[in-house]
Design a protein around this motif. Structure first.
Motif, mmCIF file in Angstrom:
data_model
loop_
_atom_site.group_PDB
_atom_site.id
_atom_site.type_symbol
_atom_site.label_atom_id
_atom_site.label_comp_id
_atom_site.label_asym_id
_atom_site.label_seq_id
_atom_site.Cartn_x
_atom_site.Cartn_y
_atom_site.Cartn_z
ATOM 1 N N LYS A 42 0.858 -1.176 0.038
ATOM 2 C CA LYS A 42 0.098 0.046 0.119
ATOM 3 C C LYS A 42 0.901 1.248 0.150
ATOM 4 C CE LYS A 42 -3.944 -2.145 1.741
ATOM 5 N NZ LYS A 42 -3.644 -3.728 2.338
ATOM 6 N N LEU A 43 1.779 1.295 -1.030
ATOM 7 C CA LEU A 43 2.531 2.474 -1.297
ATOM 8 C C LEU A 43 1.909 3.746 -1.342
ATOM 9 C CD1 LEU A 43 5.817 2.327 -1.558
ATOM 10 C CD2 LEU A 43 5.502 2.763 -3.939
ATOM 11 N N THR A 44 2.378 4.734 -0.698
ATOM 12 C CA THR A 44 1.806 6.127 -0.521
ATOM 13 C C THR A 44 2.380 6.915 -1.606
ATOM 14 O OG1 THR A 44 3.016 6.866 1.188
ATOM 15 C CG2 THR A 44 1.069 5.691 1.770
ATOM 16 N N VAL A 45 1.854 7.880 -1.913
ATOM 17 C CA VAL A 45 2.499 9.118 -2.775
ATOM 18 C C VAL A 45 3.742 9.636 -2.052
ATOM 19 C CG1 VAL A 45 2.257 11.392 -3.386
ATOM 20 C CG2 VAL A 45 0.256 9.809 -3.967
ATOM 21 N N GLY A 46 3.656 9.765 -0.711
ATOM 22 C CA GLY A 46 4.748 10.287 0.065
ATOM 23 C C GLY A 46 5.790 9.507 0.083
ATOM 24 N N GLU A 47 5.688 8.233 0.208
ATOM 25 C CA GLU A 47 6.780 7.076 0.158
ATOM 26 C C GLU A 47 7.355 6.707 -1.406
ATOM 27 O OE1 GLU A 47 4.997 4.468 3.848
ATOM 28 O OE2 GLU A 47 4.307 3.888 1.615
ATOM 29 N N TRP A 48 6.439 7.032 -2.328
ATOM 30 C CA TRP A 48 7.226 7.086 -3.823
ATOM 31 C C TRP A 48 7.800 8.152 -3.972
ATOM 32 C CZ3 TRP A 48 5.220 10.472 -7.327
ATOM 33 C CH2 TRP A 48 5.789 10.365 -8.610
ATOM 34 N N GLU A 49 7.387 9.281 -3.526
ATOM 35 C CA GLU A 49 8.153 10.622 -3.687
ATOM 36 C C GLU A 49 9.753 10.348 -3.010
ATOM 37 O OE1 GLU A 49 4.757 13.947 -4.129
ATOM 38 O OE2 GLU A 49 5.954 13.532 -2.124
#
Ligand code: MBD
Ligand code: FE
Length: 303
Positions: free
Chosen positions: A56-63
């Motif tokens: 459940k990768l979040t936008v923050g983590e991907w950034e």
């Protein structure tokens, strides 16, 4: 209220969290796509999407990951390859190396390969057999005493898998100094220190003087080092000597030998050790140039 799980599952048809979405991305590949990429990229997309859904990768983590990769790229140059180092600490260079060598190997007697690592340099000096790759052992270097105690004669033969000596093979070697630095990482070392190339004689023999290698931390002052710390991991590699052994008509062997005295042989930060590559240095008597002897034969497969 729906749980996150239920919401993700409930949105299946229309949403990007469904596997339909992944298949749509893959289907965007055109009929004229490069054949190998046509095979690789759909699989990569499938695994990447499944991975993102699984954690459940979040936008923050991907950034943060994009920023991390950018940082690796910016730090990579001739002297330092941070992106490769990232692959190494994730075991990817070792995995790819093993896949490749198993695809190509034609005989079980061939010496196993190991990864190249980031510190190879082309055109190391071509030296006569029996000479030393220690360019300049100045008694003022802080590791002088250790270097003397670890002086080693390294010799052996290069053989075909049917056991015939290979004459004229090139044995290209390099290792780190006792301070844990390769020559290009260290202003204090002369150019090409601890590097050399040797040509095998009619018996297939190579011979050179070097040092027993010591364990050392991979460069950990960049993003890969930061990741190691966040994962509560150490940055050490067991002491090793790198080799590239090549001869006309044979497949080039890239490998490393690991000193069995080293604590980290069972705990390598880049997962490159193979049992067949762990070696024993034995005491050498009557040689003013070395206190240790290592004998090792390399077996090459035919092209
Ligand atoms: C090294 O010296 C090395 O050999 C490898 C494989 C990775 C990082 C540093
Ligand atoms: Fe290395």
């Amino acid at each position: 209220k729906l749980s996150m799980e239920a919401r993700l599952n409930g949105l299946s048809k229309m949403s990007q969290t469904s596997s339909n979405f992944t298949e749509r991305v893959i289907a965007a590949t055109g009929p004229n796509a490069h054949p190998r990429l046509k095979e690789i990229i759909p699989s990569l997309v499938r695994h990447l999407h499944d991975f993102a859904r699984e954690v459940k990768l979040t936008v923050g983590e991907w950034e943060a990951a994009v920023e991390f990769l950018n940082e690796c790229g910016k730090m990579s140059n001739d002297r330092r390859n941070e992106t490769q180092l990232l692959c190494d600490i994730l075991g990817l260079e070792s995995l790819v190396d093993d896949i490749t060598s198993k695809l190509l190997a034609s005989s079980a007697s061939e010496t196993p390969s190991a990864i190249l690592g980031p510190f190879y340099r082309h055109n190391a000096p071509l030296l006569p057999n029996g000479s030393s790759i220690i360019q300049d052992l100045d008694p003022s270097v802080p590791w002088y005493t250790q270097a003397v105690a670890d002086s080693a004669h390294v010799t052996g033969r290069v053989l075909s898998s049917s056991g015939e000596p290979i004459k004229g093979a090139i044995v290209d070697v390099w290792h780190a100094a006792p301070n844990g630095l390769y020559e290009q990482q260290d202003e204090a070392q002369p150019d090409m220190n601890f590097r050399g190339r040797f040509m095998t004689d009619a018996e297939g023999r190579y011979s050179f003087y070097a040092l027993r290698p010591v364990s050392y931390p991979i460069p950990d002052d960049g993003p890969s080092g930061r990741l190691l710390k966040l994962l509560d991991r150490h940055p050490y590699r067991p002491g090793h000597i790198h080799f590239i052994v090549s001869a006309p008509g044979f497949r080039t062997l890239t490998t490393q030998l690991y000193d069995d005295r080293d604590h980290y042989v069972t705990n390598d930060a880049v997962f490159a050790v193979k049992d067949e590559l762990i070696v024993k240095f034995v005491p050498k008597e009557g040689d003013p140039k070395a206190l240790w002897l290592l004998e090792y034969d390399f077996v090459l497969g035919r092209k």
